[in-house]
Design a protein around this motif. Structure first.
Motif, PDB file in Angstrom:
ATOM      1  N   PHE A  10      -6.222 -22.334 -95.158  1.00  0.00           N
ATOM      2  CA  PHE A  10      -5.183 -22.618 -94.168  1.00  0.00           C
ATOM      3  C   PHE A  10      -4.710 -21.331 -93.494  1.00  0.00           C
ATOM      4  O   PHE A  10      -4.528 -21.294 -92.273  1.00  0.00           O
ATOM      5  N   PHE A  11      -4.515 -20.263 -94.258  1.00  0.00           N
ATOM      6  CA  PHE A  11      -4.101 -18.988 -93.670  1.00  0.00           C
ATOM      7  C   PHE A  11      -5.164 -18.452 -92.718  1.00  0.00           C
ATOM      8  O   PHE A  11      -4.843 -17.884 -91.677  1.00  0.00           O
ATOM      9  N   GLY A  12      -6.430 -18.620 -93.060  1.00  0.00           N
ATOM     10  CA  GLY A  12      -7.502 -18.173 -92.171  1.00  0.00           C
ATOM     11  C   GLY A  12      -7.500 -18.925 -90.859  1.00  0.00           C
ATOM     12  O   GLY A  12      -7.619 -18.332 -89.772  1.00  0.00           O
ATOM     13  N   ILE A  13      -7.318 -20.240 -90.909  1.00  0.00           N
ATOM     14  CA  ILE A  13      -7.295 -21.057 -89.696  1.00  0.00           C
ATOM     15  C   ILE A  13      -6.029 -20.770 -88.886  1.00  0.00           C
ATOM     16  O   ILE A  13      -6.073 -20.658 -87.657  1.00  0.00           O
ATOM     17  N   LEU A  14      -4.902 -20.618 -89.585  1.00  0.00           N
ATOM     18  CA  LEU A  14      -3.645 -20.320 -88.917  1.00  0.00           C
ATOM     19  C   LEU A  14      -3.718 -18.992 -88.171  1.00  0.00           C
ATOM     20  O   LEU A  14      -3.231 -18.861 -87.044  1.00  0.00           O
ATOM     21  N   TRP A  15      -4.360 -18.004 -88.781  1.00  0.00           N
ATOM     22  CA  TRP A  15      -4.510 -16.701 -88.128  1.00  0.00           C
ATOM     23  C   TRP A  15      -5.340 -16.828 -86.851  1.00  0.00           C
ATOM     24  O   TRP A  15      -5.036 -16.188 -85.837  1.00  0.00           O
ATOM     25  N   MET A  16      -6.386 -17.647 -86.888  1.00  0.00           N
ATOM     26  CA  MET A  16      -7.197 -17.859 -85.690  1.00  0.00           C
ATOM     27  C   MET A  16      -6.368 -18.505 -84.583  1.00  0.00           C
ATOM     28  O   MET A  16      -6.476 -18.137 -83.417  1.00  0.00           O
ATOM     29  N   PHE A  17      -5.521 -19.475 -84.941  1.00  0.00           N
ATOM     30  CA  PHE A  17      -4.681 -20.116 -83.936  1.00  0.00           C
ATOM     31  C   PHE A  17      -3.680 -19.138 -83.329  1.00  0.00           C
ATOM     32  O   PHE A  17      -3.457 -19.129 -82.124  1.00  0.00           O
ATOM     33  N   PHE A  18      -3.060 -18.311 -84.176  1.00  0.00           N
ATOM     34  CA  PHE A  18      -2.088 -17.347 -83.656  1.00  0.00           C
ATOM     35  C   PHE A  18      -2.755 -16.283 -82.792  1.00  0.00           C
ATOM     36  O   PHE A  18      -2.140 -15.771 -81.858  1.00  0.00           O
ATOM     37  N   ALA A  19      -3.973 -15.929 -83.099  1.00  0.00           N
ATOM     38  CA  ALA A  19      -4.694 -14.922 -82.323  1.00  0.00           C
ATOM     39  C   ALA A  19      -5.332 -15.523 -81.075  1.00  0.00           C
ATOM     40  O   ALA A  19      -5.810 -14.791 -80.215  1.00  0.00           O
ATOM     41  N   SER A  20      -5.395 -16.842 -80.991  1.00  0.00           N
ATOM     42  CA  SER A  20      -6.022 -17.575 -79.874  1.00  0.00           C
ATOM     43  C   SER A  20      -7.487 -17.205 -79.707  1.00  0.00           C
ATOM     44  O   SER A  20      -8.033 -17.267 -78.623  1.00  0.00           O
ATOM     45  N   THR A  21      -8.095 -16.774 -80.788  1.00  0.00           N
ATOM     46  CA  THR A  21      -9.520 -16.441 -80.789  1.00  0.00           C
ATOM     47  C   THR A  21     -10.158 -17.133 -81.981  1.00  0.00           C
ATOM     48  O   THR A  21      -9.816 -16.863 -83.124  1.00  0.00           O
ATOM     49  N   PHE A  22     -11.074 -18.020 -81.698  1.00  0.00           N
ATOM     50  CA  PHE A  22     -11.697 -18.814 -82.759  1.00  0.00           C
ATOM     51  C   PHE A  22     -13.055 -18.215 -83.122  1.00  0.00           C
ATOM     52  O   PHE A  22     -14.095 -18.676 -82.678  1.00  0.00           O
ATOM     53  N   SER A  23     -12.999 -17.154 -83.915  1.00  0.00           N
ATOM     54  CA  SER A  23     -14.222 -16.506 -84.378  1.00  0.00           C
ATOM     55  C   SER A  23     -14.099 -16.244 -85.879  1.00  0.00           C
ATOM     56  O   SER A  23     -13.003 -16.249 -86.435  1.00  0.00           O
ATOM     57  N   HIS A  24     -15.233 -16.016 -86.502  1.00  0.00           N
ATOM     58  CA  HIS A  24     -15.224 -15.815 -87.950  1.00  0.00           C
ATOM     59  C   HIS A  24     -14.530 -14.513 -88.347  1.00  0.00           C
ATOM     60  O   HIS A  24     -14.005 -14.407 -89.448  1.00  0.00           O
ATOM     61  N   GLU A  25     -14.514 -13.513 -87.451  1.00  0.00           N
ATOM     62  CA  GLU A  25     -13.825 -12.265 -87.780  1.00  0.00           C
ATOM     63  C   GLU A  25     -12.331 -12.512 -87.981  1.00  0.00           C
ATOM     64  O   GLU A  25     -11.733 -12.028 -88.944  1.00  0.00           O
ATOM     65  N   TYR A  26     -11.731 -13.268 -87.067  1.00  0.00           N
ATOM     66  CA  TYR A  26     -10.304 -13.550 -87.193  1.00  0.00           C
ATOM     67  C   TYR A  26     -10.013 -14.477 -88.366  1.00  0.00           C
ATOM     68  O   TYR A  26      -8.968 -14.379 -88.996  1.00  0.00           O
ATOM     69  N   PHE A  27     -10.951 -15.354 -88.648  1.00  0.00           N
ATOM     70  CA  PHE A  27     -10.772 -16.216 -89.821  1.00  0.00           C
ATOM     71  C   PHE A  27     -10.725 -15.380 -91.095  1.00  0.00           C
ATOM     72  O   PHE A  27      -9.865 -15.585 -91.948  1.00  0.00           O
ATOM     73  N   PHE A  28     -11.635 -14.412 -91.223  1.00  0.00           N
ATOM     74  CA  PHE A  28     -11.669 -13.585 -92.434  1.00  0.00           C
ATOM     75  C   PHE A  28     -10.460 -12.649 -92.524  1.00  0.00           C
ATOM     76  O   PHE A  28     -10.015 -12.331 -93.621  1.00  0.00           O
ATOM     77  N   ILE A  29      -9.927 -12.222 -91.381  1.00  0.00           N
ATOM     78  CA  ILE A  29      -8.688 -11.437 -91.416  1.00  0.00           C
ATOM     79  C   ILE A  29      -7.557 -12.305 -91.965  1.00  0.00           C
ATOM     80  O   ILE A  29      -6.788 -11.872 -92.834  1.00  0.00           O
ATOM     81  N   GLY A  30      -7.441 -13.539 -91.470  1.00  0.00           N
ATOM     82  CA  GLY A  30      -6.435 -14.465 -91.983  1.00  0.00           C
ATOM     83  C   GLY A  30      -6.674 -14.816 -93.435  1.00  0.00           C
ATOM     84  O   GLY A  30      -5.726 -14.975 -94.215  1.00  0.00           O
ATOM     85  N   PHE A  31      -7.935 -14.941 -93.812  1.00  0.00           N
ATOM     86  CA  PHE A  31      -8.287 -15.224 -95.201  1.00  0.00           C
ATOM     87  C   PHE A  31      -7.824 -14.083 -96.100  1.00  0.00           C
ATOM     88  O   PHE A  31      -7.274 -14.305 -97.181  1.00  0.00           O
ATOM     89  N   PHE A  32      -8.035 -12.849 -95.648  1.00  0.00           N
ATOM     90  CA  PHE A  32      -7.580 -11.675 -96.392  1.00  0.00           C
ATOM     91  C   PHE A  32      -6.062 -11.696 -96.554  1.00  0.00           C
ATOM     92  O   PHE A  32      -5.543 -11.462 -97.644  1.00  0.00           O
ATOM     93  N   TRP A  33      -5.330 -11.976 -95.475  1.00  0.00           N
ATOM     94  CA  TRP A  33      -3.870 -12.035 -95.574  1.00  0.00           C
ATOM     95  C   TRP A  33      -3.430 -13.189 -96.456  1.00  0.00           C
ATOM     96  O   TRP A  33      -2.400 -13.103 -97.131  1.00  0.00           O
ATOM     97  N   GLY A  34      -4.215 -14.258 -96.488  1.00  0.00           N
ATOM     98  CA  GLY A  34      -3.930 -15.364 -97.402  1.00  0.00           C
ATOM     99  C   GLY A  34      -4.046 -14.924 -98.850  1.00  0.00           C
ATOM    100  O   GLY A  34      -3.238 -15.328 -99.694  1.00  0.00           O
ATOM    101  N   ILE A  35      -5.036 -14.105 -99.164  1.00  0.00           N
ATOM    102  CA  ILE A  35      -5.180 -13.570-100.520  1.00  0.00           C
ATOM    103  C   ILE A  35      -3.962 -12.728-100.889  1.00  0.00           C
ATOM    104  O   ILE A  35      -3.431 -12.843-102.002  1.00  0.00           O
ATOM    105  N   ILE A  36      -3.502 -11.911 -99.942  1.00  0.00           N
ATOM    106  CA  ILE A  36      -2.321 -11.080-100.198  1.00  0.00           C
ATOM    107  C   ILE A  36      -1.105 -11.967-100.472  1.00  0.00           C
ATOM    108  O   ILE A  36      -0.354 -11.730-101.435  1.00  0.00           O
TER     109      ILE A  36
END
Length: 158
Positions: A10-36
């Motif tokens: 959910f954090f990975g998808i949410l990060w993509m929505f907030f960034a308005s860029t639907f790419s795997h790079e932004y998903f993994f950034i959100g995924f990382f912040w989800g882990i934190i």
């Protein structure tokens, strides 16, 4: 465990929505912040441990099995190419520390899938395994080796 992973997705998808860029790079950034976030709020999360630690222990168990499988393959291969076949087969009783049925089945399958060994039987009270070993010098060393590798890793996973 599953809810932790779903929150992380959910954090990975949410990060993509907030960034308005639907790419795997932004998903993994959100995924990382989800882990934190999960690490910070872990005492409020369901489950005994964090899911990625659990995943690490499973990967460690699989790698341990593959390494032991390779070692056993090499030892059986050496036996096959000896000019004189001098083996010391033995059937021995292995006392179990694990109690759950799935753990016993996993241990017995790991022993059976390793060349040169086979689980012959399980006692009626699920406290012992009967194992046949193709070539062994010392049964106590075999028991200790199984306890220190397979059984220890299975206990870590559960």
């Amino acid at each position: 465990m599953t809810i932790q992973f779903l929150i992380n997705i959910f954090f990975g998808i949410l990060w993509m929505f907030f960034a308005s860029t639907f790419s795997h790079e932004y998903f993994f950034i959100g995924f990382f912040w989800g882990i934190i976030v999960i690490c910070i709020f872990r005492k409020y999360m369901p489950g005994k441990q964090l899911y990625f630690i659990y995943l690490y222990k499973w990967i460690k168990l699989i790698l341990l099995f593959l390494i032991e499988l390779l070692k056993a393959d090499i030892s059986v291969l050496k036996l096959m190419y000896k000019p004189k076949l001098d083996v010391n087969p033995a059937i021995f009783e292995y006392p179990l520390e694990i109690k759950k049925n799935w753990q016993i089945v996993m241990l017995s399958n790991m022993i059976t899938l390793t060349p040169g060994t086979i689980t012959v039987n399980i006692s009626h009270d699920n406290s012992k395994l009967f194992i046949h070993r193709l070539d062994t010098e010392n049964i106590q060393d075999e028991i200790l080796a199984i306890k220190e590798t397979f059984e220890k890793s299975i206990l870590e996973v559960s």
